[in-house]
Write a protein that holds these residues in place. Structure first.
Motif, mmCIF file in Angstrom:
data_model
loop_
_atom_site.group_PDB
_atom_site.id
_atom_site.type_symbol
_atom_site.label_atom_id
_atom_site.label_comp_id
_atom_site.label_asym_id
_atom_site.label_seq_id
_atom_site.Cartn_x
_atom_site.Cartn_y
_atom_site.Cartn_z
ATOM 1 N N LYS A 120 40.100 41.274 44.731
ATOM 2 C CA LYS A 120 40.812 39.971 44.653
ATOM 3 C C LYS A 120 39.007 40.347 43.146
ATOM 4 O O LYS A 120 39.590 39.603 41.645
ATOM 5 C CB LYS A 120 40.711 39.101 44.541
ATOM 6 C CG LYS A 120 41.971 38.680 45.564
ATOM 7 C CD LYS A 120 42.202 37.291 45.706
ATOM 8 C CE LYS A 120 43.134 37.478 47.392
ATOM 9 N NZ LYS A 120 44.281 36.335 47.791
ATOM 10 N N ILE A 121 37.606 40.044 43.795
ATOM 11 C CA ILE A 121 36.314 40.210 42.932
ATOM 12 C C ILE A 121 36.560 40.738 41.566
ATOM 13 O O ILE A 121 35.768 40.519 40.718
ATOM 14 C CB ILE A 121 35.654 39.749 43.414
ATOM 15 C CG1 ILE A 121 35.339 38.027 44.069
ATOM 16 C CG2 ILE A 121 33.814 40.045 42.618
ATOM 17 C CD1 ILE A 121 34.620 38.039 45.053
ATOM 18 N N GLN A 125 39.338 48.880 44.783
ATOM 19 C CA GLN A 125 38.933 49.771 46.446
ATOM 20 C C GLN A 125 37.482 49.250 46.780
ATOM 21 O O GLN A 125 36.777 50.041 46.229
ATOM 22 C CB GLN A 125 39.114 50.745 46.532
ATOM 23 C CG GLN A 125 39.647 51.667 47.682
ATOM 24 C CD GLN A 125 39.909 52.307 48.419
ATOM 25 O OE1 GLN A 125 40.977 52.752 48.202
ATOM 26 N NE2 GLN A 125 39.146 53.682 48.585
ATOM 27 N N PRO A 126 37.460 48.260 48.407
ATOM 28 C CA PRO A 126 36.167 48.510 48.729
ATOM 29 C C PRO A 126 35.625 50.208 48.899
ATOM 30 O O PRO A 126 36.259 50.213 49.273
ATOM 31 C CB PRO A 126 36.316 47.992 49.812
ATOM 32 C CG PRO A 126 37.280 46.948 49.723
ATOM 33 C CD PRO A 126 38.097 47.538 48.782
ATOM 34 N N GLY A 127 34.183 50.019 49.224
ATOM 35 C CA GLY A 127 33.624 51.836 49.747
ATOM 36 C C GLY A 127 34.002 51.169 51.029
ATOM 37 O O GLY A 127 35.280 51.089 52.172
ATOM 38 N N VAL A 525 42.890 48.156 41.014
ATOM 39 C CA VAL A 525 43.215 47.512 42.364
ATOM 40 C C VAL A 525 44.079 46.390 42.205
ATOM 41 O O VAL A 525 43.147 45.669 42.034
ATOM 42 C CB VAL A 525 42.438 48.004 43.206
ATOM 43 C CG1 VAL A 525 43.789 47.609 44.446
ATOM 44 C CG2 VAL A 525 42.680 49.304 43.646
ATOM 45 N N ASP A 526 45.568 46.492 41.847
ATOM 46 C CA ASP A 526 45.641 44.708 42.147
ATOM 47 C C ASP A 526 46.692 44.546 43.272
ATOM 48 O O ASP A 526 47.143 45.131 44.419
ATOM 49 C CB ASP A 526 47.290 45.012 41.727
ATOM 50 C CG ASP A 526 48.042 43.549 41.716
ATOM 51 O OD1 ASP A 526 47.559 42.559 40.527
ATOM 52 O OD2 ASP A 526 48.978 42.653 42.644
ATOM 53 N N GLY A 634 32.294 43.931 34.140
ATOM 54 C CA GLY A 634 33.543 43.486 35.403
ATOM 55 C C GLY A 634 34.489 42.180 34.848
ATOM 56 O O GLY A 634 34.978 41.494 35.901
ATOM 57 N N SER A 635 33.255 41.116 34.443
ATOM 58 C CA SER A 635 33.325 39.859 34.588
ATOM 59 C C SER A 635 34.430 39.495 33.366
ATOM 60 O O SER A 635 34.908 37.893 34.270
ATOM 61 C CB SER A 635 31.956 39.188 34.547
ATOM 62 O OG SER A 635 31.721 39.324 33.029
ATOM 63 N N HIS A 636 35.167 40.057 32.686
ATOM 64 C CA HIS A 636 36.287 39.335 32.416
ATOM 65 C C HIS A 636 37.315 40.150 31.555
ATOM 66 O O HIS A 636 36.766 41.501 32.442
ATOM 67 C CB HIS A 636 35.297 39.030 30.684
ATOM 68 C CG HIS A 636 34.393 37.645 30.453
ATOM 69 N ND1 HIS A 636 33.025 38.078 30.624
ATOM 70 C CD2 HIS A 636 34.214 36.768 30.567
ATOM 71 C CE1 HIS A 636 32.589 37.174 30.790
ATOM 72 N NE2 HIS A 636 33.396 36.420 30.343
#
Length: 704
Positions: A120-121, A125-127, A525-526, A634-636
């Motif tokens: 979500k943040i 995908q996480p590492g 990724v959604d 990628g803050s916005h």
């Protein structure tokens, strides 16, 4: 899994226990020592899953064609080295390990929550450090290995025990897995799957003899040693006070080790100086915490004794007396012939969940990649409970009591809010029109019996009224249609866009190779699409359960995810449809797919309409990062949503018809799904020929 702290000890503080070996050379030596025999490695498949799943994408629901291709490469490498593999899977969760199973599931819930928080943040995908195996991986790996022609076995008791027994009794070259219990069993050599370098055929072999030399113990002492450190049967905290006492005494004699090493050496030192007798074990049991089971150490040691083995720490007749004292479960299925068929299919890994229900009426399902904070999407365990209720009625029809009541089924299913303190008690629900017996479904032959199996299968999903329409579809597509129709009727929050994405990814998967899918790039990724992917994959496993219960009206191969689903492809289609892409773009300009899409959409929507379910268009906010925003961290994100609402009407196949807005609908208005481009006229009215593979005349699974 395994012995508490032992893996760290043997890899960091015990030189000589871990040795790099070449498996091809060992196979050649094995052939020299046993002329005429084929070197066999028995594989603990459950502990290999994390290593086998190498596709880069893991969070989207699984890259199943890539995974199948990788498994085939793994097998071919061993075959080229002259080594046969036998794969074992956990077929049951024994009651003595239920607490450990629950503890792992609750810990996995926390890990999954962190995964969704990351997605979500970061919209990515996480590492690999947060890697969690795709939902259903263990289930589908069994069928994948069978598809690849491998000997695959589901255990009737704890799998590690059966693996160790098989290796010893069949003079196997070794065991491949990742479980320190294999250092404790007195069995064949144990090889590490995580240290395997496949192209060199090299890995680490663990030597229990060298471990014993380091500890000053004999091999027969290792089961007690494991119990005092902590196992799945004996939690480590029970013996914590005892270990601290050993450590305090040991520190007075030895210096220079860290606490973890010293604790293990102190426990081993204690064992080495007391008599190897049952009296010593009785004295040790007195040091257990108040209220503890005084025989827990006996049972812990006994769990490591393979057939024909004895322990000096137990009375000679203990194993026999323990076996006689256990109450043997009486199968819920009164028909012994049917029960034996179910048992044989279970061992050969041909069916799913049937034996567990018929033997003890207890079943479990591990964690699923689900967002516990998404209250709009219910957990898969709850979504598929109605169909499981029908499956249980099929399996337990002959087990009803004199009043016509079914026995309840105990479910250990993981979902948000379930503490797993006790199982859910699920009551089987009779099928509409009545439930046939297993003897009728499994043993009858001929066209009429074939039709009955097929009808019963559809009735489990409550879609038996569209049997004729489903028979006109190709078998894999028909199975997807059954699943999607069930989902649309069960989950009100699923939208027209979601349905578009599911159908489009299934159709567009046709003809794509594993390499092409591996090269597919998804910009982001959604999180909702992640959960929907897991929901779909769990649905495929439910199809397999129903197919197994109903006597295999479908070929199992037609229900496998490598034919029906790709996680990255679904992410792409989900984001396209929610951003408002045209069907032409969604289906990659393929006219054939477009015709099939219309046919499926019409069938599903018409069936839903007949049950008063109108599938609404609800476009979701799809945020994407511009190149500049990516460079900034990628803050916005930019938002591409609109604020409209439409519904798909089966009679209007040429496009979408706007649904009139009313005051009650205005506040819930949602953006539209993909429509047709102006001037684009798809094929209409196309029918598909009856596919002969939808039915089989043999009530047994087919793999090819």
């Amino acid at each position: 899994m395994g012995v508490k702290g032992l893996l760290w000890f043997v890899t960091n503080a015990c030189p000589g226990v871990c040795t790099v070996v070449n498996l091809k050379e060992m196979a050649e030596n094995h052939c020299s020592n046993f002329p005429g025999s084929i070197p066999v490695i028995v594989v603990d498949a459950m502990s290999c899953l994390r290593t086998w799943y190498t596709p880069e994408s893991w969070v989207c629901g699984g890259q199943w064609r890539e995974y199948l291709s990788n498994l085939e490469g793994f097998i071919n490498t061993f075959t080229a080295a002259g080594i046969k593999l036998v794969f074992y899977f956990d077929g049951v969760v024994e009651q003595k390990k239920r607490d450990a199973w629950i503890k792992r599931r609750l810990q996995n819930n926390k890990e999954i929550a962190r995964v969704f928080e990351f997605i979500k943040i970061n919209k990515q995908q996480p590492g690999r450090e947060m890697f969690f195996i795709p939902s259903g991986l263990s289930t589908f790996t069994r069928f994948a290995l069978k598809t690849l022609g491998q000997e695959t076995i589901s255990s009737l008791q704890e799998a590690d025990y059966e693996v160790a027994s098989y290796g010893l009794q069949n003079q196997c070259m070794g065991i491949l897995g990742e479980d320190t219990d294999y250092l404790i069993y007195d069995t064949v050599p144990y090889f590490s799957i995580s240290k395997l370098c496949l192209h060199k055929m090299e890995t680490v072999m663990f030597s229990r003899q060298n471990l014993c030399c380091r500890l000053g113990l004999r091999v027969v002492d290792l089961p007690l040693f494991a119990c005092l450190l902590g196992t799945d049967i004996i939690p480590a905290n029970i013996m914590e006070g005892f270990r601290n006492q050993c450590l305090a005494s040991y520190y007075g004699k030895r210096w220079g080790n860290d606490r973890r090493t010293s604790t293990i050496l102190a426990v081993a030192n204690y064992i080495s100086v007391i008599p190897r007798s049952y009296n010593s074990l009785v004295a040790l049991a007195e040091r257990l915490p108040m209220g503890s089971d005084k025989f827990v150490l006996c049972r812990g040691i006994e769990s490591y004794l393979l057939p024909g083995q004895q322990s000096p720490w137990l009375p000679c007749d203990f194993v026999q007396s323990l076996a006689e004292s256990v109450k043997q479960d009486v199968p819920l299925c009164p028909d012994q012939e049917i029960f034996q068929i179910a048992k044989d299919q279970h061992v050969r890994a041909e069916s799913c969940s049937v034996y567990e229900v018929l033997s003890c009426g207890e079943i479990e399902c591990s964690n699923t990649l689900e967002d516990e904070n998404d209250t709009e999407l219910p957990g898969q365990a709850l979504v598929y409970r109605p169909v499981r209720e029908h499956i249980y009625s099929v399996l337990l029809e002959s087990a009803k009591d004199v009043h016509g009541k079914y026995p309840v089924v105990k479910e250990w299913f993981v979902y948000a809010g379930n503490s797993l303190n006790q199982p859910d008690l699920v009551h089987p629900k009779e099928l509409p029109g009545g439930t046939p017996s297993l003897r009728t479904l499994w043993l009858s032959r001929g066209p009429e019996a074939e039709q009955r199996r097929h009808c019963t299968f559809l009735a489990c999903f409550q879609v038996q009224d569209i049997e004729e329409e489903l028979q006109a579809l190709e078998a894999p597509v028909a199975s997807v249609c059954v699943l999607l129709l069930y989902l649309m009727l069960q989950v009100d929050s699923l939208s027209l866009e979601d349905l578009n994405a599911f159908i489009a990814q299934t159709l567009c998967l046709e003809g794509k190779s594993a390499a092409q899918l591996a090269d597919l790039q998804v910009a982001q990724v959604d999180s909702r699409a992640v959960q929907l992917g897991s929901l779909f994959i769990r649905g495929l496993s439910v199809l397999i359960k129903a197919n197994s219960a109903c006597g295999f009206p479908l070929r199992m191969v037609d229900l496998m995810p490598w034919h029906l689903f790709d996680g990255k492809l679904f992410q792409e289609k989900y984001q396209q449809t929610h951003r408002g892409c045209s069907l032409h773009e969604l289906l990659e300009g393929n006219e054939s797919w477009l015709a099939k899409f219309q046919n499926l959409m019409s069938l599903i929507c018409k069936a839903c309409s007949a049950k008063d379910r109108t599938i609404q268009s609800r476009r979701r906010e799809i945020c994407f990062m511009t190149e500049r925003q990516e460079r900034r961290g990628g803050s916005h994100f930019q938002n591409t949503s609109r604020n409209q609402s439409r519904a798909y009407h089966p009679q209007n196949r040429g496009g979408f018809r706007r649904r009139p807005q009313s005051p009650t609908h205005t506040s819930r208005a949602q953006p539209p799904g993909p429509g047709y481009r102006s001037g684009y006229h798809p094929h209409r009215g196309q029918r598909f020929q009856r596919a002969p593979r939808w039915h089989t005349d043999d009530a047994s699974p087919e793999w090819n």
